[in-house]
Design an enzyme around this catalytic site. Structure first.
Site, PDB file in Angstrom:
ATOM      1  N   HIS A 174       0.695  -1.207   0.058  1.00  0.00           N
ATOM      2  CA  HIS A 174      -0.026   0.004  -0.016  1.00  0.00           C
ATOM      3  C   HIS A 174       0.956   1.079  -0.008  1.00  0.00           C
ATOM      4  CE1 HIS A 174      -3.707   2.227   0.525  1.00  0.00           C
ATOM      5  NE2 HIS A 174      -3.044   3.011   1.726  1.00  0.00           N
ATOM      6  N   GLU A 233     -33.902  -3.743   5.724  1.00  0.00           N
ATOM      7  CA  GLU A 233     -34.592  -5.068   5.773  1.00  0.00           C
ATOM      8  C   GLU A 233     -34.105  -6.069   4.883  1.00  0.00           C
ATOM      9  OE1 GLU A 233     -37.717  -6.303   6.894  1.00  0.00           O
ATOM     10  OE2 GLU A 233     -37.881  -5.088   8.835  1.00  0.00           O
ATOM     11  N   ARG A 273     -29.570  -5.632  13.976  1.00  0.00           N
ATOM     12  CA  ARG A 273     -29.369  -5.304  12.729  1.00  0.00           C
ATOM     13  C   ARG A 273     -28.304  -4.094  12.828  1.00  0.00           C
ATOM     14  NH1 ARG A 273     -35.037  -3.559  10.426  1.00  0.00           N
ATOM     15  NH2 ARG A 273     -35.122  -5.730  10.121  1.00  0.00           N
TER      16      ARG A 273
END
Length: 660
Positions: free
Chosen positions: A104, A434, A619
């Site tokens: 990197h 959802e 969630r």
């Protein structure tokens, strides 16, 4: 030691040469086809592989199961990545017993992400370097194996710094590859609290904003000088590119963007002035600043602008379908706060947007999207950005009216999506948290998490799968027909104007509105299945700011992206939400107008939502895409959101018949 290599650019070429010099056996090389729109000043990995007799491939998606299987058959002992431009899936990384390592171009954990060479110059850094680190699922986050620092000189530009980084990378690999081969390396974990992350840069990111300090603009010029696309500005509608510049700290005071002199060509900035040493008008040739001034017709006192004069006069037209809804009305407010948007809206009501109806840049029609199809098609064609926010998004309706959910949420929105394809308009589509369903990941990731739903006889999933299928249709239109799109997934946004108490009375509202109604009416707060389900609640202001940045789309960074918009730090169970809301209610100055608290009551989901309901235990969003594409972080604490939401709803209640 057998290895498979993922490589591109000069760093890819030198990485391959270093591996061969260190005695590694390269079984295959994966690279990219060159982009015809990109100036290829760097070495070709494909050509080098062919010259060295190494099999080379450039698949569109190296993470496809077929490619994963082919790589597995090569039995690599170790994997290396040198400036490969796509994330490599964890299934591939796990194939090599000795692990996978990436080169990197920064001093990690600083400047994770894309284009670190350009970003360090843009930000005026005086030091950078190269890092070899172990690859993990999260980009640029694995333990550091080796680093080499280099100084950035004041006269360094992108290409000179690129050459310095290549030289440093050669040294680093010569020192480190033998140690990896013999299993003799020391790894240091990255300090996450020091990490910074930057997204992809595009040519559009490099326009010169003259109100900024001259030193900032000079750094921009350095960062994108040839062979990069260059920093640019406009004289009227004529674009010109600045290839080299010089800062004048003590220039005469003048309006930013004004020409102070033409020989040298000196432009006033927010602080100091920028001398344009060399530049180019349009697609012409490079010339010195004074000649450029003559070519552009500049004289002392002329004004430059950051965008074409004609573009500056035209507002972006945004079509919001469902403009009276929770997201729609808050987004309208945010857009009208700026002076460069014209908002066109359609909805079946106007109570939430009544405050905008007399605004000169807001145009509203009351109507139903299933009836006003001609109006919608005309305005999709007329507008620049389309947000179809119309949907039934309350859980009780998924089991109560599944076919209506499908007809509105899927069929009507599919028609709008096809209009956007037909007229080549940008669509910003509201997906939903959802869609992740019963995913078991700790953090729901847009690009990697599986979307898991229940059986067909559980109709509560009809909303989730309708949205998911639309996500997939939009993605396919983007891939096959060039549709410009962004999908955003809200995670439990809360705030004033979320539903209304009348909707809560018939059970057709989100959780917090239902809880507030219980407090207002003195009825028990119902905890579905005990209220242990956890959600991450997001303040509407945080959510709208992220959505606004998607609309702005700086540098087109949001194109083709799926972006979770949520606050992973505001996680709470529904029971905890109820307790926090109750505490806020008891302290509210209007509390004495309402009945006593009736307590909490545990109820089964089937008795509340009806048969066919399944809940989700947790969630929590990953917001790495939001950070990368939007430079966005949620800021507002959940308690503040609860207090403001409660206050808004309590002040909508008619208190004339309430006890005092």
């Amino acid at each position: 030691m057998k290895t498979v290599v993922f490589a591109y650019h000069d760093m890819g070429c030198l990485g391959i040469e270093a591996l061969l010099a260190a005695g590694y056996e390269i079984s295959a090389i994966f690279t990219h086809t060159d982009n015809p729109g990109e100036k290829a000043f760097y070495g070709s990995v494909a050509r080098l592989a062919a010259e060295r007799g190494i099999p080379v491939y450039a698949p569109d998606n190296v993470n496809h199961p077929l490619w994963v299987e082919r790589i597995a058959q090569l039995s690599p002992e170790v994997i290396f990545s040198f400036y490969y431009r796509h994330l490599i899936c964890d299934e591939i990384l796990q194939l090599a017993p000795a692990g996978a390592f990436n080169l990197h171009g920064s001093l990690l954990p600083k400047y994770r992400g894309r284009a670190p060479l350009n970003w360090v110059l843009v930000n005026g850094e005086t030091e950078t370097g190269v890092t070899l680190h172990r690859m993990v699922k999260r980009a640029d986050a694995g333990a550091i194996v080796a680093q080499l620092r280099i100084a950035i000189a004041p006269d360094d530009i992108a290409i000179t710094l690129h050459h310095k980084l290549c030289h440093a990378a050669r040294q680093l690999l010569e020192q480190t590859l033998p140690a990896i081969k013999h299993g003799n390396i020391l790894e240091i974990a990255q300090r996450e609290n020091e990490a910074t992350c930057f997204g992809r840069r595009t040519p559009e990111d490099s326009f010169l904003e003259w109100h900024k300090p001259a030193s900032v603009l000079h750094n921009m010029v350095r960062a994108v000088a040839d062979p990069w696309p260059g920093a640019f500005s406009y004289v009227g509608n004529q674009k010109f590119t600045v290839w080299s510049s010089r800062v004048h700290s003590h220039a005469p005071a003048a309006q930013p963007g004004s020409v102070i002199s033409v020989a040298p060509l000196l432009i006033a900035c927010g602080d100091g002035a920028l001398e344009i040493v060399t530049g180019q008008a349009g697609d012409g040739i490079t010339m010195q600043g004074s000649q450029l001034a003559q070519t552009l017709g500049l004289v002392q006192g002329s004004r430059l602008n950051s965008q074409p004069a004609c573009a500056a006069r035209r507002r972006t037209r945004v079509l919001i379908l469902g403009v009276n809804g929770f997201i729609g009305n808050h987004l309208t407010e945010r857009l009208l706060r700026e002076d460069h948007y014209e908002v066109y809206g359609l909805d079946i009501g106007s109570d939430a947007i009544s405050r905008f109806l007399n605004h000169p840049h807001f145009h509203f029609v009351e109507g139903d999207i299933s009836i006003h199809s001609e109006w919608i098609e005309y305005h999709v064609k007329k507008c620049d950005v389309v947000l179809p926010l119309v949907a039934i998004a309350t859980p009780i309706e998924y089991t109560r009216n599944p076919l209506r959910v499908f007809e509105l949420d899927f069929e009507e929105n599919l028609r709008i999506i096809r209009y956007c394809v037909k007229y080549r308009k940008r669509i910003i589509f509201p997906s939903t948290s959802e869609v992740y369903g019963m995913c078991s990941d700790k953090y729901f990731d847009e690009d990697h998490s599986n979307l898991i739903v229940g059986p067909v006889n559980k109709p509560r999933w009809i909303y989730s799968v309708s949205k998911q299928l639309l996500d997939r249709v939009i993605w396919a239109y983007g891939e096959k027909e060039g549709l410009q799109f962004t999908l955003f997934r809200p995670f439990n946004w809360m705030g004033p104007r979320l539903d209304n108490l009348n909707a809560a009375r018939i059970g057709s509202s989100r959780a917090i509105t239902q809880l507030i109604l219980n407090l207002v009416e003195g009825s028990p707060i119902k905890l579905i299945d005990g209220g242990k389900q956890k959600r991450c609640f997001t303040d509407i202001r945080d959510g709208i700011e992220a959505l606004y940045r998607i609309i702005e789309n700086a540098g087109n960074r949001c194109d083709g992206e799926i972006i979770n918009i949520g606050n992973p730090d505001n996680e709470a169970s529904i029971e905890e939400l109820g307790e926090m809301l109750l505490a806020s209610f008891e302290k509210h100055p209007l509390r004495h107008h309402f009945p006593p608290f009736a307590g909490f009551r545990v109820v089964e989901s089937s008795s509340y939502y009806g048969k066919g309901y399944q809940d989700v235990e947790h969630r929590k969003p990953s917001i790495r895409n939001a950070r990368r594409c939007l430079d966005w972080e949620p800021k507002i604490d959940m308690q503040e959101t609860i207090d403001e939401t409660l206050d808004f709803f309590l002040r909508t209640v008619d208190l004339t018949d309430k006890p005092s």
